[in-house]
Design a protein around this motif. Structure first.
Motif, PDB file in Angstrom:
ATOM      1  N   ILE A  88      88.238 -15.745   7.550  1.00 58.90           N
ATOM      2  CA  ILE A  88      88.635 -15.700   6.129  1.00 58.90           C
ATOM      3  C   ILE A  88      87.550 -16.375   5.292  1.00 58.90           C
ATOM      4  CG2 ILE A  88      90.410 -16.258   4.412  1.00 58.90           C
ATOM      5  CD1 ILE A  88      92.324 -16.828   6.705  1.00 58.90           C
ATOM      6  N   ARG A  89      86.936 -15.608   4.429  1.00 59.30           N
ATOM      7  CA  ARG A  89      85.917 -16.187   3.535  1.00 59.30           C
ATOM      8  C   ARG A  89      86.551 -16.374   2.162  1.00 59.30           C
ATOM      9  NH1 ARG A  89      83.499 -17.558   7.107  1.00 59.30           N
ATOM     10  NH2 ARG A  89      82.122 -16.407   8.456  1.00 59.30           N
ATOM     11  N   PHE A  90      86.711 -17.607   1.712  1.00 57.07           N
ATOM     12  CA  PHE A  90      87.284 -17.820   0.384  1.00 57.07           C
ATOM     13  C   PHE A  90      86.260 -18.516  -0.505  1.00 57.07           C
ATOM     14  CE2 PHE A  90      88.165 -22.381   0.890  1.00 57.07           C
ATOM     15  CZ  PHE A  90      88.149 -22.505   2.278  1.00 57.07           C
ATOM     16  N   ARG A  91      86.364 -18.241  -1.818  1.00 53.52           N
ATOM     17  CA  ARG A  91      85.321 -18.738  -2.727  1.00 53.52           C
ATOM     18  C   ARG A  91      85.758 -19.921  -3.564  1.00 53.52           C
ATOM     19  NH1 ARG A  91      84.390 -12.943  -4.918  1.00 53.52           N
ATOM     20  NH2 ARG A  91      83.531 -11.978  -3.064  1.00 53.52           N
ATOM     21  N   SER A  92      87.071 -20.040  -3.829  1.00 57.87           N
ATOM     22  CA  SER A  92      87.529 -21.095  -4.747  1.00 57.87           C
ATOM     23  C   SER A  92      87.141 -22.470  -4.214  1.00 57.87           C
ATOM     24  CB  SER A  92      89.049 -21.064  -4.881  1.00 57.87           C
ATOM     25  OG  SER A  92      89.504 -19.794  -5.216  1.00 57.87           O
TER      26      SER A  92
ATOM     27  N   ALA B  75      95.802 -20.670  -2.045  1.00 61.73           N
ATOM     28  CA  ALA B  75      96.392 -19.339  -2.254  1.00 61.73           C
ATOM     29  C   ALA B  75      95.393 -18.244  -1.879  1.00 61.73           C
ATOM     30  CB  ALA B  75      96.826 -19.190  -3.709  1.00 61.73           C
ATOM     31  N   GLU B  76      94.114 -18.460  -2.225  1.00 61.32           N
ATOM     32  CA  GLU B  76      93.109 -17.429  -1.919  1.00 61.32           C
ATOM     33  C   GLU B  76      93.023 -17.160  -0.422  1.00 61.32           C
ATOM     34  OE1 GLU B  76      89.097 -18.065  -3.416  1.00 61.32           O
ATOM     35  OE2 GLU B  76      88.394 -16.308  -2.285  1.00 61.32           O
ATOM     36  N   MET B  77      93.068 -18.227   0.386  1.00 63.87           N
ATOM     37  CA  MET B  77      93.011 -18.033   1.841  1.00 63.87           C
ATOM     38  C   MET B  77      94.161 -17.168   2.321  1.00 63.87           C
ATOM     39  SD  MET B  77      91.954 -21.550   3.661  1.00 63.87           S
ATOM     40  CE  MET B  77      91.768 -20.726   5.227  1.00 63.87           C
ATOM     41  N   MET B  78      95.357 -17.484   1.816  1.00 64.44           N
ATOM     42  CA  MET B  78      96.540 -16.737   2.261  1.00 64.44           C
ATOM     43  C   MET B  78      96.442 -15.269   1.836  1.00 64.44           C
ATOM     44  SD  MET B  78      99.386 -16.953   3.765  1.00 64.44           S
ATOM     45  CE  MET B  78     100.444 -18.362   3.746  1.00 64.44           C
ATOM     46  N   LEU B  79      96.004 -15.037   0.588  1.00 65.92           N
ATOM     47  CA  LEU B  79      95.920 -13.662   0.082  1.00 65.92           C
ATOM     48  C   LEU B  79      94.901 -12.848   0.886  1.00 65.92           C
ATOM     49  CD1 LEU B  79      96.019 -14.663  -3.658  1.00 65.92           C
ATOM     50  CD2 LEU B  79      97.699 -13.175  -2.531  1.00 65.92           C
ATOM     51  N   ARG B  80      93.735 -13.440   1.105  1.00 61.79           N
ATOM     52  CA  ARG B  80      92.698 -12.702   1.848  1.00 61.79           C
ATOM     53  C   ARG B  80      93.152 -12.435   3.286  1.00 61.79           C
ATOM     54  NH1 ARG B  80      87.872 -11.959  -0.602  1.00 61.79           N
ATOM     55  NH2 ARG B  80      87.424 -13.243  -2.421  1.00 61.79           N
ATOM     56  N   ALA B  81      93.842 -13.421   3.862  1.00 64.83           N
ATOM     57  CA  ALA B  81      94.304 -13.238   5.243  1.00 64.83           C
ATOM     58  C   ALA B  81      95.310 -12.083   5.313  1.00 64.83           C
ATOM     59  CB  ALA B  81      94.937 -14.538   5.741  1.00 64.83           C
ATOM     60  N   ILE B  82      96.264 -12.066   4.376  1.00 63.53           N
ATOM     61  CA  ILE B  82      97.288 -11.005   4.410  1.00 63.53           C
ATOM     62  C   ILE B  82      96.627  -9.646   4.184  1.00 63.53           C
ATOM     63  CG2 ILE B  82      99.316 -10.075   3.236  1.00 63.53           C
ATOM     64  CD1 ILE B  82     100.177 -12.984   2.691  1.00 63.53           C
ATOM     65  N   LEU B  83      95.701  -9.597   3.217  1.00 66.23           N
ATOM     66  CA  LEU B  83      95.063  -8.308   2.925  1.00 66.23           C
ATOM     67  C   LEU B  83      94.189  -7.834   4.074  1.00 66.23           C
ATOM     68  CD1 LEU B  83      94.244  -8.739  -0.861  1.00 66.23           C
ATOM     69  CD2 LEU B  83      95.849  -7.130   0.180  1.00 66.23           C
ATOM     70  N   SER B  84      93.761  -8.761   4.936  1.00 69.02           N
ATOM     71  CA  SER B  84      92.980  -8.290   6.084  1.00 69.02           C
ATOM     72  C   SER B  84      93.865  -8.090   7.314  1.00 69.02           C
ATOM     73  CB  SER B  84      91.804  -9.235   6.379  1.00 69.02           C
ATOM     74  OG  SER B  84      92.302 -10.467   6.808  1.00 69.02           O
ATOM     75  N   GLY B  85      95.189  -8.154   7.103  1.00 66.36           N
ATOM     76  CA  GLY B  85      96.117  -7.753   8.171  1.00 66.36           C
ATOM     77  C   GLY B  85      96.655  -8.886   9.038  1.00 66.36           C
ATOM     78  N   CYS B  86      96.443 -10.142   8.643  1.00 67.32           N
ATOM     79  CA  CYS B  86      96.937 -11.267   9.467  1.00 67.32           C
ATOM     80  C   CYS B  86      98.457 -11.376   9.389  1.00 67.32           C
ATOM     81  CB  CYS B  86      96.362 -12.590   8.978  1.00 67.32           C
ATOM     82  SG  CYS B  86      94.650 -12.789   9.364  1.00 67.32           S
ATOM     83  N   SER B  87      99.046 -11.853  10.482  1.00 64.79           N
ATOM     84  CA  SER B  87     100.496 -12.079  10.473  1.00 64.79           C
ATOM     85  C   SER B  87     100.781 -13.490   9.956  1.00 64.79           C
ATOM     86  CB  SER B  87     101.051 -11.932  11.889  1.00 64.79           C
ATOM     87  OG  SER B  87     100.435 -12.862  12.739  1.00 64.79           O
ATOM     88  N   VAL B  88     101.794 -13.585   9.086  1.00 62.51           N
ATOM     89  CA  VAL B  88     102.141 -14.880   8.482  1.00 62.51           C
ATOM     90  C   VAL B  88     103.592 -15.199   8.807  1.00 62.51           C
ATOM     91  CG1 VAL B  88     102.455 -16.126   6.296  1.00 62.51           C
ATOM     92  CG2 VAL B  88     100.532 -14.546   6.564  1.00 62.51           C
ATOM     93  N   ALA B  89     103.836 -16.428   9.258  1.00 61.34           N
ATOM     94  CA  ALA B  89     105.224 -16.885   9.442  1.00 61.34           C
ATOM     95  C   ALA B  89     105.452 -18.044   8.474  1.00 61.34           C
ATOM     96  CB  ALA B  89     105.435 -17.352  10.880  1.00 61.34           C
ATOM     97  N   GLU B  90     106.649 -18.100   7.905  1.00 59.03           N
ATOM     98  CA  GLU B  90     106.977 -19.197   6.982  1.00 59.03           C
ATOM     99  C   GLU B  90     108.057 -20.084   7.589  1.00 59.03           C
ATOM    100  OE1 GLU B  90     106.711 -18.234   2.496  1.00 59.03           O
ATOM    101  OE2 GLU B  90     107.549 -16.462   3.432  1.00 59.03           O
ATOM    102  N   VAL B  91     107.890 -21.377   7.417  1.00 60.07           N
ATOM    103  CA  VAL B  91     108.902 -22.337   7.850  1.00 60.07           C
ATOM    104  C   VAL B  91     109.492 -22.959   6.572  1.00 60.07           C
ATOM    105  CG1 VAL B  91     109.332 -24.493   9.106  1.00 60.07           C
ATOM    106  CG2 VAL B  91     107.673 -22.832   9.995  1.00 60.07           C
ATOM    107  N   PRO B  92     110.745 -22.626   6.227  1.00 58.31           N
ATOM    108  CA  PRO B  92     111.323 -23.208   5.009  1.00 58.31           C
ATOM    109  C   PRO B  92     111.235 -24.723   5.070  1.00 58.31           C
ATOM    110  CG  PRO B  92     112.791 -21.552   5.943  1.00 58.31           C
ATOM    111  CD  PRO B  92     111.697 -21.771   6.947  1.00 58.31           C
TER     112      PRO B  92
END
Ligand SMILES: Nc1nc2c(ncn2[C@@H]2O[C@H](COP(=O)(O)OP(=O)(O)OP(=O)(O)O)[C@@H](O)[C@H]2O)c(=O)[nH]1
Ligand SMILES: [Mg+2]
Length: 254
Positions: A177-181, A188-205
């Motif tokens: 993940i290459r982020f610029r901010s 947020a940028e890391m998460m967005l780029r990761a999702i757009l490149s197809g990474c799986s994300v799990a959330e823990v409330p």
């Protein structure tokens, strides 16, 4: 709890956090000894603090081998500190946490275990419907919720929280993940780029607690501007992806 199978590096960005460090270090020490997280290494990135943050970290690192400190000579921002931390990490699982314990560090093994089990990114999620009500300023909470809701809408996936630093990643995920901010928007940028490149994300409330020591480093006006830019960039990335899919399949994919 059973120890996470793989060794873990936890990156802790710090900027003028001398007041909270004794409490943070005591909680990490306890967490390592009570949760079987012995194979854990904590990498503190002091980002040009002007208080005694670096001195305190250095003294702790001299006494305890699980603590490592790197330093920027001037304040470069949260995103820059994360990039420095990632460049030093080599464990199969890499976590990032807030130094002010607004998410309990005792929950880290739970996140690392989910990465060990196959998720590429696991994030604490204050805005998940199953999470308890957040503590703190109403304005800050509403802004953060709204920003995450807008990212969720643009991305079109059921991820509720994009702004939380309390995360665990697979090493190879952070490496691609290459982020610029340089500032807070990096999270947020890391998460967005990761999702757009197809990474799986799990959330823990997880409940967002309020800071007990020191002062907040977030400037609301800067954060609003950074997120507006990032929303625009995300819209462009989503459109570009849809255009590629349209060229590939002849159908518009939402
Ligand atoms: N390395 C580095 N870390 C930073 C910088 N700004 C903030 N941080 C760290 O990032 C984490 C989050 O910053 P906070 O000031 O707690 O921001 P916040 O969580 O949005 O706000 P509060 O919890 O209400 O104070 C903390 O661990 C800070 O020390 C920075 O410029 N450089
Ligand atoms: Mg905080």
């Amino acid at each position: 709890m059973r120890p996470a199978c793989a060794p873990v590096t936890v990156i802790v960005p710090c900027y003028n956090e001398e007041d909270g460090l004794p409490s943070l270090l005591a909680r990490l020490r306890r967490m390592r000894s009570t949760t079987g997280a012995a194979d854990w290494h904590f990498l503190f990135v002091d980002d040009g603090s002007t208080d005694d943050t670096f001195g305190r970290l250095l003294r702790a690192a001299r006494q305890e081998s699980w603590i490592e400190v790197v330093r920027h000579h001037e304040n470069l921002g949260l995103g820059a500190a994360l990039r420095t931390g990632f460049a030093h990490a080599s464990s199969p699982v890499v976590c990032t946490i807030d130094s002010d314990c607004t998410y309990p560090p005792e929950k880290l093994p739970e996140l690392a275990k989910l990465v060990d089990g196959g998720s590429e990114i696991v994030t604490a999620s204050a805005w998940h419907p199953d999470s308890a009500a957040a503590e703190g300023s109403r304005l800050r909470i509403q802004l953060s919720r709204m920003v995450s809701a807008l990212y969720k809408l643009l991305i079109g996936q059921d991820v509720y929280t994009f702004t939380c630093l309390f995360r665990a990643y697979r090493l190879d995920t952070i490496q691609h993940i290459r982020f610029r901010s340089n500032g807070f928007a990096a999270v947020a940028e890391m998460m967005l780029r990761a999702i757009l490149s197809g990474c799986s994300v799990a959330e823990v409330p997880m409940r967002l607690e309020s800071r007990r020591f020191g002062e907040s480093k977030l400037k609301v006006s800067d954060a609003i501007i950074a997120h507006m830019r990032l929303l625009l960039m995300t819209a462009l990335m989503v459109s570009a992806r849809q255009a590629r899919e349209f060229v590939g399949t002849g159908k518009l994919v939402h």
